[in-house]
Design an enzyme around this catalytic site. Structure first.
Site, PDB file in Angstrom:
ATOM      1  N   TYR A  46       1.112  -1.015   0.292  1.00 48.83           N
ATOM      2  CA  TYR A  46       0.104   0.470   0.411  1.00 48.83           C
ATOM      3  C   TYR A  46       0.284   1.066  -0.147  1.00 48.83           C
ATOM      4  O   TYR A  46       1.797   1.173   0.353  1.00 48.83           O
ATOM      5  CB  TYR A  46      -1.124   0.231   1.039  1.00 48.83           C
ATOM      6  CG  TYR A  46       0.196   0.147   2.676  1.00 48.83           C
ATOM      7  CD1 TYR A  46       0.166  -0.611   3.194  1.00 48.83           C
ATOM      8  CD2 TYR A  46      -0.368   1.174   3.119  1.00 48.83           C
ATOM      9  CE1 TYR A  46       1.128  -0.314   4.263  1.00 48.83           C
ATOM     10  CE2 TYR A  46      -0.014   1.914   4.201  1.00 48.83           C
ATOM     11  CZ  TYR A  46       0.733   0.755   5.105  1.00 48.83           C
ATOM     12  OH  TYR A  46       1.319   1.637   6.185  1.00 48.83           O
ATOM     13  N   LYS A 161       6.202  -2.437   1.851  1.00 38.82           N
ATOM     14  CA  LYS A 161       5.293  -1.509   2.685  1.00 38.82           C
ATOM     15  C   LYS A 161       4.156  -2.479   2.282  1.00 38.82           C
ATOM     16  O   LYS A 161       3.382  -2.150   1.420  1.00 38.82           O
ATOM     17  CB  LYS A 161       4.869  -0.061   2.077  1.00 38.82           C
ATOM     18  CG  LYS A 161       4.231   1.644   3.033  1.00 38.82           C
ATOM     19  CD  LYS A 161       3.953   2.280   2.754  1.00 38.82           C
ATOM     20  CE  LYS A 161       3.270   3.234   3.483  1.00 38.82           C
ATOM     21  NZ  LYS A 161       3.171   2.862   4.679  1.00 38.82           N
ATOM     22  N   GLU A 193      13.624   2.295  12.539  1.00 34.61           N
ATOM     23  CA  GLU A 193      12.775   3.451  12.258  1.00 34.61           C
ATOM     24  C   GLU A 193      11.744   4.026  13.529  1.00 34.61           C
ATOM     25  O   GLU A 193      12.134   3.215  15.051  1.00 34.61           O
ATOM     26  CB  GLU A 193      11.793   3.263  11.632  1.00 34.61           C
ATOM     27  CG  GLU A 193      11.149   1.262  10.544  1.00 34.61           C
ATOM     28  CD  GLU A 193      10.694   1.111   9.908  1.00 34.61           C
ATOM     29  OE1 GLU A 193      10.234   2.959   8.813  1.00 34.61           O
ATOM     30  OE2 GLU A 193       9.921   0.388   9.396  1.00 34.61           O
ATOM     31  N   LEU A 217      11.722   1.158   5.663  1.00 34.49           N
ATOM     32  CA  LEU A 217      10.613   1.998   4.731  1.00 34.49           C
ATOM     33  C   LEU A 217      11.404   3.182   4.256  1.00 34.49           C
ATOM     34  O   LEU A 217      11.943   3.561   4.816  1.00 34.49           O
ATOM     35  CB  LEU A 217       9.481   2.024   5.328  1.00 34.49           C
ATOM     36  CG  LEU A 217       8.276   2.981   4.598  1.00 34.49           C
ATOM     37  CD1 LEU A 217       8.159   1.434   3.462  1.00 34.49           C
ATOM     38  CD2 LEU A 217       7.258   3.067   4.639  1.00 34.49           C
TER      39      LEU A 217
HETATM   40  N1  PDD Z   1       3.566   5.117   6.947  1.00 31.88           N
HETATM   41  N2  PDD Z   1       8.149   3.301   8.333  1.00 31.88           N
HETATM   42  C1  PDD Z   1       6.791   2.774   8.694  1.00 31.88           C
HETATM   43  C2  PDD Z   1       6.641   2.279   9.385  1.00 31.88           C
HETATM   44  C3  PDD Z   1       5.394   3.856   8.202  1.00 31.88           C
HETATM   45  O1  PDD Z   1       4.309   2.870   8.449  1.00 31.88           O
HETATM   46  C4  PDD Z   1       5.157   4.877   7.698  1.00 31.88           C
HETATM   47  C5  PDD Z   1       4.270   5.740   6.995  1.00 31.88           C
HETATM   48  C6  PDD Z   1       7.311   5.084   7.378  1.00 31.88           C
HETATM   49  C7  PDD Z   1       6.965   7.143   6.393  1.00 31.88           C
HETATM   50  O2  PDD Z   1       7.104   6.922   5.277  1.00 31.88           O
HETATM   51  P1  PDD Z   1       6.555   7.924   4.004  1.00 31.88           P
HETATM   52  O3  PDD Z   1       6.856   8.975   4.578  1.00 31.88           O
HETATM   53  O4  PDD Z   1       6.268   7.778   2.451  1.00 31.88           O
HETATM   54  O5  PDD Z   1       4.799   8.248   5.206  1.00 31.88           O
HETATM   55  C8  PDD Z   1       7.893   4.679   8.190  1.00 31.88           C
HETATM   56  C9  PDD Z   1       1.858   5.975   6.798  1.00 31.88           C
HETATM   57  C10 PDD Z   1       2.591   6.661   6.992  1.00 31.88           C
HETATM   58  C11 PDD Z   1       0.838   4.463   7.315  1.00 31.88           C
HETATM   59  O6  PDD Z   1       1.146   3.519   6.515  1.00 31.88           O
HETATM   60  O7  PDD Z   1      -0.235   5.037   7.672  1.00 31.88           O
END
Ligand code: PDD
Length: 294
Positions: A46, A161, A193, A217
């Site tokens: 996703y 993701k 992270e 990620l």
């Molecule tokens: N998640 N690491 C993890 C485990 C995350 O779930 C997310 C973001 C990020 C940051 O990624 P990005 O900058 O591309 O949003 C890092 C989203 C927002 C969610 O699951 O709702």
């Protein structure tokens, strides 16, 4: 190949709008089969893409990451990027809010039986929706978030993701149970992270963030923060961060598409570094807003 779309008009809409395999409808009226492999196995991936004034922000890198993730988990992309962009535009046009995030999910699809092995012919399922959200402001972000640390119990492909988020939700719940907002994860003594975001620290005016690997990620916000730091002339190093360095940091931030750049106020109940002073964060926050408004 995308199926033909069934469209809605804006006046038919009262709640958040979704799209499922060719049909636009209110989110509450969309249903997937119990045999969808996303439901049975978490077999899919996703994206979450913020949209300000109905315009998606950093759409290209988000779609690029989606394409890469689908290749990693061997789900064929059955829509062109133009079709996906068209679906996103339609969802934003139908939304009653100027500010939304787009959720976009590909699963391996629905088949007659539950079977671990991939089906011979894969017909993925594409689900998307637009959800109104309130972007952070200087005032709301300045208050900071409370974080705890926990052992990173997830698998070894956190670069994907994936919709299989059991590890992440258990870890996020750990902070919730302690009245905190985020869980910063440690693997073998190093920061990977956080449960729903990437992590940055500041020490002596240098920004540090863990290097990309299978264990975190490649956040789109993370990428932009690194770029903005360079533009601002602030040294930013992608380098392993120990638990001791995390605890000794002047500033700690978490980044994500919906949180943007959020400073951490307390870590395991202790005040972080110079908080509430966070001069480096403030520069980056402003640079981020300027990029959003550009
Ligand atoms: N998640 N690491 C993890 C485990 C995350 O779930 C997310 C973001 C990020 C940051 O990624 P990005 O900058 O591309 O949003 C890092 C989203 C927002 C969610 O699951 O709702």
């Amino acid at each position: 190949m995308a199926t033909s779309t069934h469209k809605l008009s804006a006046h038919q809409v009262s709640g958040p709008i979704g799209y499922l395999n060719g049909t636009f409808a209110e989110l509450k009226d969309l249903h997937v089969s119990v045999l969808d492999r996303g439901f049975l196995y978490g077999d899919g991936c996703y994206e979450v893409i913020p949209a300000y004034s109905k315009k998606p922000f950093l759409l290209e890198p988000h779609l690029d990451r989606l394409v890469k993730n689908l290749a990693k988990i061997r789900i064929p992309l059955t829509h062109s990027l133009e079709e996906i962009t068209g679906i996103i535009s339609e969802l934003l046009a139908l939304s009653t809010s100027e500010f939304n995030y787009i959720y976009l999910q590909y699963t391996r699809g629905t088949y007659p039986t539950r079977e671990h092995v991939f089906p011979a012919v894969i017909q993925p399922s594409l689900f998307a929706y637009a959800m109104p959200f309130t972007p952070p402001t200087l005032e709301t972000s300045s208050r900071g978030l409370k974080a705890i640390t926990a052992k990173d119990i997830r698998w070894d492909r956190c670069d994907i993701k994936s919709v299989s988020l059991l590890g992440n939700i258990l870890l996020r719940q750990q902070s919730q149970d302690l009245n905190a907002d985020e869980t910063i994860l440690l693997r073998d003594g190093y920061v990977t992270e956080a449960s729903v975001s990437n992590v940055f620290i500041v020490k002596s005016e240098t920004i540090l963030t863990p290097p990309l690997s299978y264990q975190l990620l490649p956040g789109i916000t993370r990428g932009l923060v690194i770029e903005l730091a360079k533009e601002q002339g602030i040294l930013c190093q992608e380098t392993p961060i120990t638990e001791a360095q995390l605890k000794d940091a002047d500033e700690i931030w978490v980044t994500s598409s919906t949180k943007e750049i959020m400073p951490i106020s307390t870590l395991n109940g202790e005040n972080v570094g110079t908080f509430p002073k966070k001069p480096v964060w403030e520069r980056l926050f402003k640079a981020y807003q300027a990029r959003k408004n550009a």
